[in-house]
Design an enzyme around this catalytic site. Sequence first.
Site, PDB file in Angstrom:
ATOM      1  CG  HIS A   1       8.572  32.772  38.999  1.00 30.83           C
ATOM      2  ND1 HIS A   1       8.595  32.604  40.361  1.00 30.83           N
ATOM      3  CD2 HIS A   1       8.825  31.528  38.469  1.00 30.83           C
ATOM      4  CE1 HIS A   1       8.853  31.339  40.654  1.00 30.83           C
ATOM      5  NE2 HIS A   1       8.990  30.666  39.534  1.00 30.83           N
TER       6      HIS A   1
ATOM      7  CG  HIS B   1      13.610  29.519  39.221  1.00 34.18           C
ATOM      8  ND1 HIS B   1      13.741  28.258  38.683  1.00 34.18           N
ATOM      9  CD2 HIS B   1      12.306  29.648  39.549  1.00 34.18           C
ATOM     10  CE1 HIS B   1      12.562  27.660  38.666  1.00 34.18           C
ATOM     11  NE2 HIS B   1      11.666  28.481  39.195  1.00 34.18           N
TER      12      HIS B   1
ATOM     13  CD  GLU C   1      11.895  28.099  42.786  1.00 36.06           C
ATOM     14  OE1 GLU C   1      11.191  29.120  42.613  1.00 36.06           O
ATOM     15  OE2 GLU C   1      11.550  26.966  42.388  1.00 36.06           O
TER      16      GLU C   1
END
Length: 323
Positions: A103, A173, A288
């Site tokens: 991420h 997210h 996502e």
Amino acid sequence: MSEHFGTLSDGTPVRRWTLERAGVRVRVLTYGGIVQSAEVPDREGRTADVVLGFAALDGYLAHPEPYLGALVGRYANRIAHAGFPLDGRTYALAPNNAPNSLHGGERGFDKRVWEAEPVEHGVRLSRVSPHGEEGFPGRLEVSATYALDASGALRIAYEAVTDAPTVVNLTNHSYFNLAGSGPAGGHELRLAASRYTPVDADLIPEGAPAEVEGTRFDFRASRKVGDGYDHNFVLDKGVTDTPVEVAELHDPASGRVMTVSTTEPGIQVYTADHLGEPFAPGAGIALETQHFPDSPHRPDFPSTVLRPGEVYRSETVYGFSAR
């Protein structure tokens, strides 16, 4: 409408924007581009917040790892071995999900304060990610526009340009719980995905995408989600210029329905089995939209490379209704 939401330890102020339309209210923070809340009605018209979040900034600062509601980048999901090759060079990233990068690294887009400006029925967040930030090459100018359409659907549109070759993969997210509270595993999910990417013990894709037929990954017909998922599903539509509906999440108890439409080729389904205090494991489901994990190492996957002169564009729409 915006208001002061808190202040970081270095004195940087954080603001909260409230978007309201067609009976839906969404709140977005300039810190991390976070969707703090999304209040939508059930079949009886009763409103509940269907996104996991914190009431104050301190909650997000104290619990960063779940990435609650955050704008994730430069690269959503995992890159194996915390590095990637591009044009004959290898770029090292932070192994914040050892041995991999996750991420965007130690301080990705989810931990930055974004500039904000109003747009029709929404807000546009923007920032410049300098060359070398978290190890990624290129000066990246990036924006994310959050807006509610006439039906109350939340549209998130991303754009980015670079001055040097780099990789980009952005997502939101949020963890959704259409009941408003309690476990989310009883929600029903439908996905337009005939394949998924099998992963190794570190959740890095291995081998070719596999057929969902006859496996627990088959959500082509709506069924109870359950738990045990943190996997990328290969959407049948592939990459598209405009958003195409690919998912439906339904809470039978409240009647709330959320559809997901996207331009992206994949969607990561995460049932939050490892979610910690103050939330319970399985309290929400993340959907996502994305390019696939570890694409920089996989030339057989849709490319995440962005070059000077190109424009990265991605759009995802979360539609809300009840039945």
